[in-house]
Design a protein around this motif. Structure first.
Motif, mmCIF file in Angstrom:
data_model
loop_
_atom_site.group_PDB
_atom_site.id
_atom_site.type_symbol
_atom_site.label_atom_id
_atom_site.label_comp_id
_atom_site.label_asym_id
_atom_site.label_seq_id
_atom_site.Cartn_x
_atom_site.Cartn_y
_atom_site.Cartn_z
ATOM 1 N N ASP A 54 46.730 88.772 160.589
ATOM 2 C CA ASP A 54 46.826 87.099 160.646
ATOM 3 C C ASP A 54 45.268 86.648 161.084
ATOM 4 O O ASP A 54 45.073 85.695 160.674
ATOM 5 C CB ASP A 54 47.795 86.895 161.614
ATOM 6 N N TRP A 55 44.896 87.588 161.977
ATOM 7 C CA TRP A 55 43.594 86.767 162.631
ATOM 8 C C TRP A 55 42.434 87.435 162.491
ATOM 9 O O TRP A 55 41.212 86.801 162.804
ATOM 10 C CB TRP A 55 43.829 86.867 164.064
ATOM 11 N N ALA A 158 40.533 86.171 158.077
ATOM 12 C CA ALA A 158 41.602 85.783 158.776
ATOM 13 C C ALA A 158 42.586 84.789 158.148
ATOM 14 O O ALA A 158 42.110 83.772 157.334
ATOM 15 C CB ALA A 158 40.907 84.834 159.982
ATOM 16 N N ARG A 161 43.381 80.413 162.157
ATOM 17 C CA ARG A 161 42.094 80.312 163.150
ATOM 18 C C ARG A 161 42.461 79.033 163.766
ATOM 19 O O ARG A 161 43.002 77.951 163.285
ATOM 20 C CB ARG A 161 40.886 79.768 162.102
ATOM 21 N N VAL A 171 46.239 74.798 164.844
ATOM 22 C CA VAL A 171 46.111 76.158 164.035
ATOM 23 C C VAL A 171 45.732 75.763 162.644
ATOM 24 O O VAL A 171 46.488 75.102 162.162
ATOM 25 C CB VAL A 171 47.024 77.045 164.283
ATOM 26 N N GLN B 130 41.290 84.046 170.339
ATOM 27 C CA GLN B 130 42.256 85.093 169.771
ATOM 28 C C GLN B 130 43.509 85.427 170.404
ATOM 29 O O GLN B 130 43.132 85.424 171.518
ATOM 30 C CB GLN B 130 41.295 86.320 169.371
#
Lengths: 178, 178
Positions: A54-55, A158, A161, A171, B130
């Motif tokens: 995801d990140w 990602a 974010r 987000v 994060q």
């Protein structure tokens, strides 16, 4: 300088959340991967894998049977830092560790750290000589090692974010990469 | 400047070790106490109490029914910092927070942070944007707030004290105080 974390003696039932926090801290603060010994834990690997997916960024996670082999192998070309409340104060040694360009393995104890680890480590480093948490010790160590630069790292690829805000949550979904 | 930590929504079965690590981090990095909401947990209180008894210093730990009352009460004279990955970057705001002499309550989320917390906080601060750990966020925040001075804090009345070493372990028992 490549930095990885070695977590000793993971016990799935007891340590699941703490080890997850430890590995996510390693990733967020600029380590490129982690290795763990103890009991293999597919659930832990999946949790960390989902965050990476995801990140973004690259973060490797491996299980190893023998911490001794991991440390010996690493020492062929790199240096080993063991985080322990019994070691030398962080601010006394961090400058020398920063100046040493070799790759670093950061060893973080579990329930009981084998005595040999203290001898094999190039540096035993205390992030305070008080009992607290391997998670906070790792975070503050990496923060000092990278001099705060790790707080601005961009994670490539990602899906999500955060857009920093004074109040509330925002987000972004990076659709092009979904 | 007095600094305390408010942990929201503690769940004993799931969070026991993480909340213990959080409070030990608060103590080791210079906070004078902590308050928690969620479920009262005698085991957690005992674990933290044992560390304070062995390793010294004063560290208060209280349970509260209502986080809203704790925050409102604190805001009468102090300021509130909420650590969240959605907030403003640490290095962008830490100087202003350091310069503000009022006492600080550091709010640290549990499972689900009520939306109102973002509005009530004077600062929402991101220790990276994060996902990682409230334990590492708190440690790095306090380390920056106190400018590293917290690493040298002496804990009075300790029964045990580490003697820092390059290799191995040495712990002194301070007999006069046993």
């Amino acid at each position: 300088m490549d930095v990885r974390v070695l977590r000793l003696g993971h016990r799935p039932a007891r340590d699941k959340r703490v080890t997850t926090h430890l590995f996510l801290t390693a990733r967020a603060f600029g380590a490129s991967g982690a290795i763990y010994t103890g009991c293999r834990d597919p659930y832990l690997e999946e949790s960390v894998g989902e965050v990476v997916s995801d990140w973004g960024g690259r973060f490797s996670l491996e299980f190893a049977e023998s911490w001794r082999e991991v440390i010996s192998g690493w020492k062929l070309t790199g240096r080993v830092v063991h985080l322990t409340m019994y070691g030398l104060p962080l601010l006394q040694v961090i400058q020398r560790i920063r100046e040493e360009p070799a790759d670093k393995l950061i060893v973080v104890g579990g329930a009981k750290v084998p005595g040999d680890v203290y001898g094999l480590a190039d540096w035993n480093v205390a992030v305070t000589s008080q009992p607290h948490s391997e998670v906070s010790a790792l975070a503050v160590f990496l923060h000092e090692l990278f001099g705060g630069g790790e707080l601005d790292v961009k994670f490539e690829g990602a899906r999500l974010r955060v857009v920093p805000r004074a109040h509330g949550k925002k987000v972004e979904e990076l659709r092009g990469l979904v």
